[in-house]
Design a protein around this motif. Sequence first.
Motif, PDB file in Angstrom:
ATOM      1  N   MET A 140      18.641   5.234  -1.799  1.00  9.89           N
ATOM      2  CA  MET A 140      18.970   4.474  -0.990  1.00  9.89           C
ATOM      3  C   MET A 140      18.004   3.952  -0.566  1.00  9.89           C
ATOM      4  N   GLY A 141      18.114   3.160   0.941  1.00  9.47           N
ATOM      5  CA  GLY A 141      17.461   2.247   1.700  1.00  9.47           C
ATOM      6  C   GLY A 141      16.184   2.694   2.081  1.00  9.47           C
ATOM      7  N   TRP A 142      15.612   4.018   2.213  1.00  9.23           N
ATOM      8  CA  TRP A 142      14.712   4.714   2.682  1.00  9.23           C
ATOM      9  C   TRP A 142      13.360   4.506   2.243  1.00  9.23           C
ATOM     10  N   GLU A 169       0.643  -1.279  -0.210  1.00  8.30           N
ATOM     11  CA  GLU A 169      -0.273   0.050  -0.069  1.00  8.30           C
ATOM     12  C   GLU A 169       1.302   1.172  -0.049  1.00  8.30           C
ATOM     13  N   TYR A 170       1.793   0.814   0.547  1.00  8.64           N
ATOM     14  CA  TYR A 170       2.895   2.218   0.724  1.00  8.64           C
ATOM     15  C   TYR A 170       3.638   2.851  -0.666  1.00  8.64           C
ATOM     16  N   GLU A 171       2.951   4.527  -0.449  1.00 10.61           N
ATOM     17  CA  GLU A 171       3.322   5.100  -1.493  1.00 10.61           C
ATOM     18  C   GLU A 171       4.679   6.316  -1.792  1.00 10.61           C
ATOM     19  N   PRO A 172       5.756   6.286  -1.455  1.00  6.23           N
ATOM     20  CA  PRO A 172       7.210   6.983  -1.375  1.00  6.23           C
ATOM     21  C   PRO A 172       6.658   8.377  -1.529  1.00  6.23           C
ATOM     22  N   PRO A 173       6.915   9.610  -1.023  1.00  6.94           N
ATOM     23  CA  PRO A 173       6.812  10.783  -1.558  1.00  6.94           C
ATOM     24  C   PRO A 173       7.549  10.840  -2.866  1.00  6.94           C
TER      25      PRO A 173
END
Length: 395
Positions: A219-221, A201-205
């Motif tokens: 990177m791993g973030w 579900e998560y969509e990064p900024p």
Amino acid sequence: MGNLSVILYITIAIALLLLISYSPSNRRPSSDDLPTTTTRHGYRRHGHHRRLKLRSNFSFSDKQQLQQQQHHEPVPFDPLVADMERKREDKEWEKMYFEQHHKEFAESASATEAQGHQPQPEWEDFMDAEDYLNDEERFNVTLRLYSLFPKIDVAPEDGFVSEEELIEWNLELSRTEVLHRTQRELEVQDKNHDGFVSFAEYEPPSWSKSSDSNFGYDMGWWKEEHFNASDMDGDGLLNLTEFNDFLHPADTKNPKLLEWLCQEEIRERDTDKDGKVNFNEFFHGLFDLVRNYDDEGHNSSSHLDDSGEAPARKLFSQIDKDADGFLSGTELLPIIGKLQPSERYYAKQQADYIISQADTDKDGRLTLTEMVDNPYVFYSAIFSDEDDYEYHDEL
């Protein structure tokens, strides 16, 4: 005779109404009723101050969101003002989110407004929430400080506000702010509305995917390793606490996430990609972060002669517990708080600033009088630069 009686009764009734309306018990306190003090500059406290203005820190702009990520904005000192800012920000966020995700309705609403219809009043009313702050009958800085002082002076309750009491006060306000924004973000990311966020579900900024951001790119973030480290109970889902840690790992107490954070520091500084940090990589990346953290709030002039490698080598050897000439993620764990400052670090910065500005007798603590005599220190974030020439009793 009857007419005279009627006139007499009406006259008496009007006189009674006027008497009641001007009765002290029915009149709200005015500026003359408020406690006054005289500052060291000779001004009376309930005159001569700027107007208060709410801030808005929210934006959908990728550039502005990146700037907000990299710059720590202090939370208002007064929880009442902080709550008002949050509510107004929520209103802005809801409106902007609706406009972004339901463009057809937003365009229809814009067309309706263009035809002369008034916008929804709740948006307009909340945008002018500073009117509340500028109403002397509802918000007065002096009275607010009188009210807040005993809530801060608690450990111990001795009539003074210490640095540690200010830190705890600021920290609690910051945590409330951070958790509120996390809750809002969780509602966006929780696509199936089950109260949890899965990695699918998560969509990064969007700005994190750009090499121009220089933060989180390649990177791993926001990747699966980061997600799994945040998943403390290992159920594949992040609840509110875990999601808050995911978004703000510097404040976590989760050992897995702290280890991940250390490994990310290694990955970022490891220019030769051997999985460790040698002295040169430490000297040109981590050393300044650690020393700047240690120097915060202190006179760093003692380091003017230490600009070479000697102090860096000394610190490197202290961190390098196995003396193999490299730093591992485990060895970075004792200093990770200096590399990734937590909310406590910023709460201390704010407390130190407040004391430096308001502590008139320089005893390292604040009295109520010192706080009341220096209102700008506590409300400076929401003082407007407008109306400098106007003097209001709302402060």
